[in-house]
Design an enzyme around this catalytic site. Structure first.
Site, mmCIF file in Angstrom:
data_model
loop_
_atom_site.group_PDB
_atom_site.id
_atom_site.type_symbol
_atom_site.label_atom_id
_atom_site.label_comp_id
_atom_site.label_asym_id
_atom_site.label_seq_id
_atom_site.Cartn_x
_atom_site.Cartn_y
_atom_site.Cartn_z
ATOM 1 N N LEU A 329 0.824 -1.211 0.000
ATOM 2 C CA LEU A 329 0.000 0.000 0.000
ATOM 3 C C LEU A 329 0.860 1.263 0.000
ATOM 4 C CD1 LEU A 329 -2.572 -0.974 2.790
ATOM 5 C CD2 LEU A 329 -3.087 -0.712 0.336
ATOM 6 N N GLY A 333 5.817 1.502 3.442
ATOM 7 C CA GLY A 333 7.253 1.472 3.759
ATOM 8 C C GLY A 333 8.107 0.931 2.616
ATOM 9 N N LYS A 334 7.540 0.794 1.421
ATOM 10 C CA LYS A 334 8.277 0.226 0.270
ATOM 11 C C LYS A 334 9.556 1.032 -0.022
ATOM 12 C CE LYS A 334 4.885 0.988 -2.638
ATOM 13 N NZ LYS A 334 3.917 1.629 -1.734
ATOM 14 N N SER A 335 9.382 2.347 -0.174
ATOM 15 C CA SER A 335 10.536 3.187 -0.557
ATOM 16 C C SER A 335 11.591 3.174 0.536
ATOM 17 C CB SER A 335 10.093 4.630 -0.798
ATOM 18 O OG SER A 335 9.070 4.642 -1.743
ATOM 19 N N SER A 402 1.998 -1.391 -7.301
ATOM 20 C CA SER A 402 1.699 -2.552 -8.166
ATOM 21 C C SER A 402 0.564 -3.386 -7.560
ATOM 22 C CB SER A 402 2.941 -3.400 -8.426
ATOM 23 O OG SER A 402 3.730 -3.601 -7.264
HETATM 24 N N1 LIG Z 1 -4.848 7.282 -6.741
HETATM 25 C C1 LIG Z 1 -3.699 6.954 -6.198
HETATM 26 N N2 LIG Z 1 -3.526 5.753 -5.666
HETATM 27 C C2 LIG Z 1 -2.344 5.406 -5.121
HETATM 28 N N3 LIG Z 1 -1.289 6.218 -5.075
HETATM 29 C C3 LIG Z 1 -1.424 7.451 -5.622
HETATM 30 C C4 LIG Z 1 -2.617 7.856 -6.192
HETATM 31 N N4 LIG Z 1 -2.444 9.107 -6.668
HETATM 32 C C5 LIG Z 1 -1.181 9.470 -6.389
HETATM 33 N N5 LIG Z 1 -0.544 8.481 -5.758
HETATM 34 C C6 LIG Z 1 0.878 8.529 -5.387
HETATM 35 O O1 LIG Z 1 1.515 7.737 -6.370
HETATM 36 C C7 LIG Z 1 2.300 6.740 -5.769
HETATM 37 C C8 LIG Z 1 1.957 5.371 -6.342
HETATM 38 O O2 LIG Z 1 2.450 5.248 -7.621
HETATM 39 P P1 LIG Z 1 2.739 3.827 -8.197
HETATM 40 O O3 LIG Z 1 3.368 4.032 -9.530
HETATM 41 O O4 LIG Z 1 3.511 3.076 -7.212
HETATM 42 O O5 LIG Z 1 1.312 3.219 -8.353
HETATM 43 S S1 LIG Z 1 0.872 1.914 -9.145
HETATM 44 O O6 LIG Z 1 1.851 0.896 -8.872
HETATM 45 O O7 LIG Z 1 0.797 2.248 -10.551
HETATM 46 O O8 LIG Z 1 -0.461 1.574 -8.601
HETATM 47 C C9 LIG Z 1 1.990 6.753 -4.301
HETATM 48 O O9 LIG Z 1 3.250 6.757 -3.678
HETATM 49 P P2 LIG Z 1 3.620 5.805 -2.463
HETATM 50 O O10 LIG Z 1 2.908 6.374 -1.280
HETATM 51 O O11 LIG Z 1 5.101 5.929 -2.351
HETATM 52 O O12 LIG Z 1 3.188 4.409 -2.777
HETATM 53 C C10 LIG Z 1 1.230 7.987 -4.045
HETATM 54 O O13 LIG Z 1 2.044 8.954 -3.428
HETATM 55 N N1 LIG Z 2 9.433 -0.412 9.634
HETATM 56 C C1 LIG Z 2 8.950 0.823 9.797
HETATM 57 N N2 LIG Z 2 8.582 1.214 11.036
HETATM 58 C C2 LIG Z 2 8.071 2.430 11.217
HETATM 59 N N3 LIG Z 2 7.874 3.345 10.251
HETATM 60 C C3 LIG Z 2 8.191 3.002 9.015
HETATM 61 C C4 LIG Z 2 8.745 1.733 8.707
HETATM 62 N N4 LIG Z 2 8.966 1.666 7.384
HETATM 63 C C5 LIG Z 2 8.572 2.849 6.882
HETATM 64 N N5 LIG Z 2 8.126 3.649 7.842
HETATM 65 C C6 LIG Z 2 7.577 5.008 7.686
HETATM 66 O O1 LIG Z 2 6.367 4.891 6.943
HETATM 67 C C7 LIG Z 2 6.199 6.018 6.136
HETATM 68 C C8 LIG Z 2 5.914 5.574 4.710
HETATM 69 O O2 LIG Z 2 7.059 4.974 4.226
HETATM 70 P P1 LIG Z 2 7.402 5.013 2.696
HETATM 71 O O3 LIG Z 2 8.688 4.310 2.539
HETATM 72 O O4 LIG Z 2 7.313 6.398 2.173
HETATM 73 O O5 LIG Z 2 6.232 4.139 2.101
HETATM 74 P P2 LIG Z 2 5.783 3.854 0.623
HETATM 75 O O6 LIG Z 2 6.995 4.004 -0.247
HETATM 76 O O7 LIG Z 2 5.292 2.450 0.643
HETATM 77 O O8 LIG Z 2 4.718 4.834 0.313
HETATM 78 C C9 LIG Z 2 7.426 6.861 6.261
HETATM 79 O O9 LIG Z 2 7.155 7.925 7.138
HETATM 80 C C10 LIG Z 2 8.433 5.919 6.852
HETATM 81 O O10 LIG Z 2 9.370 6.588 7.671
#
Ligand SMILES: Nc1ncnc2c1ncn2[C@@H]1O[C@H](COP(=O)(O)OS(=O)(=O)O)[C@@H](OP(=O)(O)O)[C@H]1O
Ligand SMILES: Nc1ncnc2c1ncn2[C@@H]1O[C@H](COP(=O)(O)OP(=O)(O)O)[C@@H](O)[C@H]1O
Length: 504
Positions: A329, A333-335, A402
């Site tokens: 989701l 914490g993916k990044s 994804s």
């Molecule tokens: N509608 C919607 N749903 C989910 N996420 C959204 C949306 N709009 C913008 N964002 C931002 O875009 C990041 C996700 O992009 P992705 O390329 O990983 O999405 S996907 O794999 O194509 O579903 C995602 O980043 P992460 O939080 O790092 O996952 C969001 O910040």
């Molecule tokens: N194992 C963990 N424990 C606590 N916080 C975490 C952990 N992994 C990630 N976080 C925190 O969760 C938040 C989202 O992480 P992020 O890597 O940006 O997620 P994503 O790439 O999936 O959107 C950030 O504030 C990050 O510091």
């Protein structure tokens, strides 16, 4: 300066023309190869009258002899390096342009005066040269012309030893394809003597060291060899001011090692028997890091293999390529985990590269939004790019939501192969309850999604299909980032995707 006096002593007896033609015909022996009577063998050479009056040298201590041995070994090893460390003064432009081709080297040298012109023409038109030129398997060149002008002054054979009174014109060489054999013709001037009128043995050793090395380079994987061993037997004195032929043959090649034998003989006319002056055998070894060593012409160092296989590439890069595919989701914490894993791998000296929104959704995929169709295309393209990185023996890390099982399967299938050499695809499920993600919400996206400001938001208004059987499952609400990375590393070691030696 008068032509005759610029030439070597044997030449001085007549004109250059006479001397040059003498060297090619029957008069050659009479006018140029004038061995002193006492110089009939190498052993006699060193016990002649000139040296007889020198008091016997005291037996050296073992330490001194050992040091002497290593000095000589170091000297030849250094001498045999066929890789020129770029000189500060080398012309950057020349280097950028790349080395001249063998063919180009043949027209690069312009004789400075009549003496050099005579010598040049004599070699070029000699029956030995004509015969070598007619053999399709032999490629003609003047190897020293490949040394950039700015570096020549610092190069022993291409600079220091070349010029009037020394090696008057750049030698001609004929190399057989695949590094099998080599023949070169040189003129050795009168300023290269040890004993009066006799070429210094060290000069001949230098020529053999370089000539035998040039013979086998093409047979070595990266066309580089260092002299590991050079054995020389002097057979007859080499007269100064004469033309000589160096003949070499690669006798054995085993991986990074090549054994070569060769000799230097007099250049004689058709029907005459040359005199063997010195013989040698040598072993050349390509350094383990040859592919990474600095070259004068780095951009044009082409070692092309038809259909380089992945295992060959992995061997050369010293690592396997694979993809770590993070899914989860938004805010799971993916990044964070992918970045920490990438850094750890880089610290281990491994090539790793992370693909994420910054370099994909803002670049390659900037035309895509968050509809299901766009997400499908987003993941397909990322799958293709990750596969290319992995195929290049790099560790690709992808951090994208994804959300669809079918899209992740497409990415995985791109890594598979019906030839049995699939690229490993490791799915890393960064698992976190949506409530925890929503509570973290570092970008405030969940809040906006709840407010209806972001449509199709994963976990709120768009689906997330959790992996059923991921290679690595991280409950990221229950572990630290370090623990998550440690779990990934454990998997990589266990599945032998990285070597045990690659540890910090
Ligand atoms: N509608 C919607 N749903 C989910 N996420 C959204 C949306 N709009 C913008 N964002 C931002 O875009 C990041 C996700 O992009 P992705 O390329 O990983 O999405 S996907 O794999 O194509 O579903 C995602 O980043 P992460 O939080 O790092 O996952 C969001 O910040
Ligand atoms: N194992 C963990 N424990 C606590 N916080 C975490 C952990 N992994 C990630 N976080 C925190 O969760 C938040 C989202 O992480 P992020 O890597 O940006 O997620 P994503 O790439 O999936 O959107 C950030 O504030 C990050 O510091």
């Amino acid at each position: 300066m008068a032509l005759a006096s610029r030439l070597s002593r044997p030449f001085a007896a007549g004109t250059v023309k006479r001397a040059a033609s003498a060297a090619s015909g029957t008069t050659y022996k009479k006018s140029i190869v004038r061995f002193p009577r006492t110089f009939t063998t190498s052993s006699r050479l060193f016990t002649d009258q000139a040296t007889a009056s020198i008091p016997p040298i005291a037996q050296k201590s073992i330490l001194r002899r050992t040091l002497g041995f290593f000095s000589i070994a170091f000297f030849f090893t250094t001498l045999g390096v066929a890789v020129y460390i770029p000189s500060m003064v080398a012309s950057a432009k020349e280097i950028a342009k790349g080395p001249p081709t063998d063919e180009e080297t043949l027209t690069m040298y312009v004789p400075a005066d009549d003496v050099e012109r005579e010598i040049e023409e004599h070699i070029r038109n000699h029956p030995v040269a004509v015969e070598l030129r007619s053999r399709p398997e032999m490629s003609e060149s003047r190897p020293h012309m490949k040394i950039p002008f700015g570096y020549k002054a610092h190069n022993f054979t291409g600079g220091t030893l070349m010029g009037p009174g020394r090696v008057a014109v750049p030698p001609f060489a004929w190399n057989e394809a695949g590094g099998k054999s080599m023949v070169s013709i040189s003129y050795l001037g009168e300023d290269l003597c040890g004993h009066p009128g006799i070429i210094h043995g060290g000069m001949l050793a230098t020529m053999l060291d370089e000539g035998l090395a040039r013979c086998c380079f093409a047979a070595l994987p990266n066309k580089i060899g260092m002299t590991a061993n050079l054995n020389i037997n002097y057979r007859a004195p080499a007269p100064a001011g004469s033309f000589v032929v160096l003949r070499a043959e690669t006798t054995k090649v085993e991986g990074r090692k090549a054994w070569v034998k060769g000799h230097i003989e007099t250049l004689v006319g058709e029907g005459e028997t040359p005199v063997i002056l010195v013989e040698a055998t040598a072993l050349f070894i390509e350094p383990k890091l040859a592919a990474k060593m600095a070259r004068v012409y780095p951009t044009h160092n082409i070692t092309w293999h038809e259909g380089l296989s992945r295992s060959e590439r992995n061997d050369l890069r010293k690592q396997k390529g694979f993809t770590l595919w993070f899914t989860g989701l938004s805010a799971s914490g993916k990044s964070t985990i992918a970045t920490a894993a990438e850094q750890h791998l880089l610290h281990l000296g491994l090539a790793a590269y992370r693909l994420d929104g910054d370099n994909v959704r803002f670049g390659l995929n900037k035309d895509l939004g968050f509809s299901e169709k766009d997400r499908n295309e987003n993941i397909r393209r990322i799958g293709e790019v990750a596969k290319l990185f992995a195929d290049s023996s790099t560790i690709a890390l992808t951090s994208f939501i994804s959300p669809y099982i079918s899209d992740r399967k497409i990415a995985r299938d791109l890594h598979s192969s019906d030839k049995g050499d699939a690229l490993p695809f490791i799915e890393v499920f960064v698992d976190i309850p949506v409530e925890v993600a929503e509570a973290r919400d570092p970008k405030g996206l969940y809040k906006k999604a709840r407010a209806g400001e972001i449509p199709n938001f994963t976990g709120i208004s768009a689906p997330y299909e959790a992996p059923e059987n991921p290679e690595i499952h991280i409950r990221n609400d229950q572990v630290t980032v370090e623990e998550a990375v440690a779990k990934i590393m454990e998997y990589l070691y266990e599945h032998k995707l990285i070597e045990k030696s690659a540890s910090a």
